[in-house]
Design a protein around this motif. Structure first.
Motif, short mmCIF file in Angstrom:
data_model
loop_
_atom_site.label_atom_id
_atom_site.label_comp_id
_atom_site.label_asym_id
_atom_site.label_seq_id
_atom_site.Cartn_x
_atom_site.Cartn_y
_atom_site.Cartn_z
N UNK A 187 0.83 -1.21 0.00
CA UNK A 187 0.00 0.00 0.00
C UNK A 187 0.87 1.26 0.00
N UNK A 188 1.95 1.23 0.76
CA UNK A 188 2.83 2.39 0.82
C UNK A 188 3.58 2.57 -0.50
N UNK A 189 3.99 1.48 -1.12
CA UNK A 189 4.73 1.57 -2.38
C UNK A 189 3.85 2.05 -3.52
N UNK A 190 2.56 1.80 -3.41
CA UNK A 190 1.64 2.27 -4.44
C UNK A 190 1.67 3.80 -4.52
N UNK A 191 2.06 4.44 -3.43
CA UNK A 191 2.13 5.89 -3.39
C UNK A 191 3.34 6.48 -4.10
N UNK A 192 4.29 5.64 -4.50
CA UNK A 192 5.45 6.13 -5.26
C UNK A 192 4.94 6.62 -6.60
#
Length: 161
Positions: A119-124
């Motif tokens: 979920x956090x990497x999707x924000x890249x």
């Protein structure tokens, strides 16, 4: 046909990402024959080709995102079908249809659930972020498949003794 149209064709999984229902799952389907084909190769080739597929997915998804409004649009599914083969790398048992189906279901569930750090990497930003969360889902699916196969082998060994 323009380059933008060709890129959108690839990005939408040859139109499968345009499905009104479960576009991510429909768009992941091209990953099945791709993974099946890869499993017939050496592990070194599997890893090399999978890495190349992920690298190719980044600009495809980035350009499609720019064309479709600058976000991870649900119609963009190249990240799904190009990341799925990672879920079965080196796992020869996945050549069995039920095992491949299980890997596919695990991948889709994990891609939808987006457990950390997906979920956090999707924000890249850009294509990198679009591809990273699917890659993490595929890695988690790989771990589940490896654990399930190890348990199955252990159970088979116990019943044989």
């Amino acid at each position: 046909m323009s380059l933008e149209t060709i890129n959108l064709w690839w990005a939408t999984g040859f139109g499968l990402g345009l499905s009104p229902l479960a576009s991510g799952t429909a768009g992941s389907l091209p990953g099945l024959p791709l993974a099946w084909w890869l499993l017939g190769r050496s592990v070194r080739v599997q890893v090399s080709v999978a890495a190349m597929l992920l690298l190719v997915a980044i600009p495809i998804c980035h350009l499609a995102s720019t064309t479709l409004g600058g976000k991870d649009d649900g119609r963009i599914v190249a990240d799904e079908y190009l990341a799925f083969p990672v879920a079965v790398l080196g796992q020869t048992a996945a050549r069995q249809p039920l095992v491949m189906a299980g890997a596919f279901v695990a991948y889709r569930v994990l891609d939808a659930a987006k457990p950390p750090p997906a979920a956090q990497l999707e924000g890249v930003a850009g294509g990198v972020g679009i591809v990273l969360d699917d890659t993490v889902a595929a890695l988690y699916a790989w771990l589940l498949l490896a654990a399930a196969m190890a348990l199955w082998r252990r159970r088979q060994a116990r019943s044989a003794s």
